[in-house]
Design an enzyme around this catalytic site. Structure first.
Site, PDB file in Angstrom:
ATOM      1  CG  ASN A 120      40.010  20.459  33.600  1.00 54.94           C
ATOM      2  OD1 ASN A 120      39.170  21.068  33.331  1.00 54.94           O
ATOM      3  ND2 ASN A 120      39.811  19.255  34.414  1.00 54.94           N
ATOM      4  CB  THR A 165      47.778  56.262  70.985  1.00 54.06           C
ATOM      5  OG1 THR A 165      47.549  57.138  72.227  1.00 54.06           O
ATOM      6  CG2 THR A 165      49.187  56.407  70.727  1.00 54.06           C
ATOM      7  CG  HIS A 166      43.655  55.119  72.520  1.00 51.61           C
ATOM      8  ND1 HIS A 166      43.186  53.932  72.785  1.00 51.61           N
ATOM      9  CD2 HIS A 166      44.965  55.300  73.020  1.00 51.61           C
ATOM     10  CE1 HIS A 166      43.976  53.327  73.596  1.00 51.61           C
ATOM     11  NE2 HIS A 166      45.233  53.870  73.596  1.00 51.61           N
ATOM     12  CB  SER A 288      26.933  68.489  47.317  1.00 52.14           C
ATOM     13  OG  SER A 288      25.599  68.653  47.425  1.00 52.14           O
ATOM     14  CE  LYS A 294      28.855  68.372  51.828  1.00 52.19           C
ATOM     15  NZ  LYS A 294      29.705  67.650  52.956  1.00 52.19           N
ATOM     16  CG  ASN A 296      31.433  65.865  49.516  1.00 52.10           C
ATOM     17  OD1 ASN A 296      31.578  66.469  50.491  1.00 52.10           O
ATOM     18  ND2 ASN A 296      30.222  65.808  48.522  1.00 52.10           N
ATOM     19  CD  GLU A 301      33.176  59.517  51.161  1.00 46.53           C
ATOM     20  OE1 GLU A 301      32.502  59.936  52.183  1.00 46.53           O
ATOM     21  OE2 GLU A 301      32.853  59.851  50.088  1.00 46.53           O
ATOM     22  CE1 TYR A 328      38.243  23.246  36.179  1.00 47.95           C
ATOM     23  CE2 TYR A 328      36.326  21.570  36.119  1.00 47.95           C
ATOM     24  CZ  TYR A 328      36.991  22.830  35.933  1.00 47.95           C
ATOM     25  OH  TYR A 328      36.177  23.744  35.483  1.00 47.95           O
ATOM     26  CD  GLN A 333      32.912  28.640  34.239  1.00 46.60           C
ATOM     27  OE1 GLN A 333      33.457  27.523  33.633  1.00 46.60           O
ATOM     28  NE2 GLN A 333      31.752  28.804  34.216  1.00 46.60           N
ATOM     29  CE  LYS A 336      38.148  31.720  34.097  1.00 50.56           C
ATOM     30  NZ  LYS A 336      37.482  31.118  32.818  1.00 50.56           N
TER      31      LYS A 336
END
Ligand code: ARG
Length: 462
Positions: A120, A165-166, A288, A294, A296, A301, A328, A333, A336
């Site tokens: 532990n 903005t926005h 693609s 393409k 991409n 992403e 403990y 575990q 992890k």
């Protein structure tokens, strides 16, 4: 209904266990713990050194025995580095794999290394040692990204960019302001990581199963040998700090990822053909399988998605810790995997973003085309204020006569914003310093730890 047969137990170092139960309880530890072999050996090296220096008669471990253990531990570290150290299901985890290996080569001496400790506190120690290295590595990589963004900002400090903005056009801004904003955000995250490093930098070893041992162990010595600030004092806290500590580190990682995700989102937007403010390096884009034209932004992403995953890992660890009773619990575990993966994901994302920024180019003309006359509306109102008109009157005057706004020179417009932190008031030296301080701290700590570990083996104090 499937019939459940009475199983034949399988003998392991710590008892006879049903093979299915063994596989279930060991879980992914046999694989994940490969990451911890080296730190586990460092922890054992410090522990045996301390055992050999305990003033008890008869000695738990003699100096000569201690040196033999250190020699074997070094061999294990070398094997691990070559990918050759095996953790078997019967071992359950790295701790018992190392003990089995030491016992196989040293006999009774190997059987002594686990005196006065438990798996532990051992795993809690391993994770803290691991976290320390990982935070330092992360700091260096985040510093590189923050510096790269700052250099990008400096190169394009005079390049006008519509400030939004926005998502709607707002006011004149610059590429320099945009890029250095993310750099400063990363500098903040670095300060947070340094704080987490310091919180984590205490040794839990000697807390054993959670309640200490009835032997005169020297926890401060172990902590010193491993380059910790000191021991985590209360043995119960030292042990159950596990889970909490991983969740803290993942919080820090997820803050880094928050910046990366928003940077990625902006880059996806501003590299769309409709904007074309920036062009991503071709080697960071993917094609693609059907659309030949393409290019991409998959990297971006994925960074955005990985930010969600790292945050989820932080939440997973927090959630599996928050309901635990003191002492403990094996639930820990399960922390992890998200812990290891959350750190690795953050670091690979930071590295890939640094390369991407280095190769990203800026298209001045496209940026300039974004400046329609209405972008200068606020500047015009403030110009009227300068001539003595109250702001609200100036605001309404401009609002009622938007069609009169002239197409001004965006470069001239941003040059007028000179107060602190504005497009022409950016203090690059100050921003560089904000990155350099935690980066230097990380470098010095890494050097210090390297020396500490060398000493542990080469100038052993057993
Ligand atoms: N692999 C275990 C873990 O990660 C090690 C500690 C096992 N301790 C125990 N009492 N079963 O928690």
């Amino acid at each position: 209904m499937a019939k459940i047969k009475k199983s034949v137990g399988r003998t392991t170092t710590v008892g006879v266990i049903d093979p299915g139960v063994l596989a279930f309880t060991a879980g992914k530890d046999v694989v994940l713990d490969r990451e911890l072999i080296e730190v586990d050996c460092l922890g054992t090296a410090a522990h045996v050194t301390m055992l050999s220096r305990m003033k008890v008669n008869p000695p738990i471990l003699t100096q000569a025995e201690c040196r033999r253990v250190l020699g074997e531990l070094q061999k294990i570290i070398e094997q691990a580095r070559a990918g050759k150290f095996a953790i078997t299901l019967d071992d359950q985890d790295v701790h018992l794999a190392v003990e089995r290996t030491l016992t196989a080569s040293l006999g009774d001496v190997g059987k002594k290394v686990h005196t006065a400790r438990s798996r532990n506190d051992q795993v809690a120690l391993d994770l803290r040692l691991y976290a320390r290295n990982q935070i330092l590595g992360t700091l260096e990589e985040v510093a590189t990204l923050a510096e790269t963004l700052l250099a990008f900002a400096r190169r394009h400090v005079g390049v006008p960019m519509v400030g939004r903005t926005h998502m709607q056009p707002g006011m004149p801004s610059s590429v320099g302001l945009w890029a250095s904003a993310f750099s400063e955000e990363l500098a903040d995250a670095m300060e947070l990581l340094v704080a987490l490093y310091q919180v984590n930098n205490r040794s839990p070893l000697g807390s054993a199963a959670s309640y200490g041992v009835p032997l005169p162990i020297d926890r401060a010595l172990v902590a010193r040998l491993l380059g910790f600030e000191g021991p985590a004092h209360n043995v119960l806290y030292a042990n159950q700090g596990r889970g909490r500590m991983e969740s803290l580190v993942l919080d820090g990682m997820s803050q880094v990822m928050l910046t990366l995700s928003r940077l990625a989102q902006d880059l996806m937007l501003f590299t769309m053909p409709e904007f074309a403010y920036f062009t991503l390096p071709a080697e960071y884009c993917t094609g693609s399988s059907i659309m030949p034209q393409k290019k991409n932004p998959d990297v971006l992403e994925l960074v955005r998605a990985k930010a969600a995953r790292v945050r989820a890992h932080a939440s997973a660890v927090y959630d599996l810790s928050r309901g635990l009773p003191s002492g403990y619990n094996r639930d820990l575990q399960e922390a992890k995997e998200p812990f290891l993966e959350g750190i690795a994901t953050t670091r690979s994302s930071v590295r890939v973003m640094s390369g991407l920024i280095v190769g990203t180019t800026v298209n001045r003309d496209a940026l300039r085309r974004g400046f329609t006359p209405d972008v200068f509306a606020t500047d015009r109102a403030l110009e009227l204020v300068g001539e003595g008109m109250p702001f609200r009157d100036a605001y309404h005057h401009v609002k009622n006569n938007l069609h009169e706004l002239a197409q001004l020179d965006p470069e001239a417009a941003i040059r007028k914003k000179v107060h602190e932190g504005a497009p022409f008031g950016l203090d690059f030296a100050e921003m560089k310093g904000r990155i350099a301080v935690p980066a230097r701290y990380a470098k010095n700590e890494a050097k210090k730890l390297g020396k500490t570990f060398q000493k542990l083996f080469w100038h052993s104090s057993c």
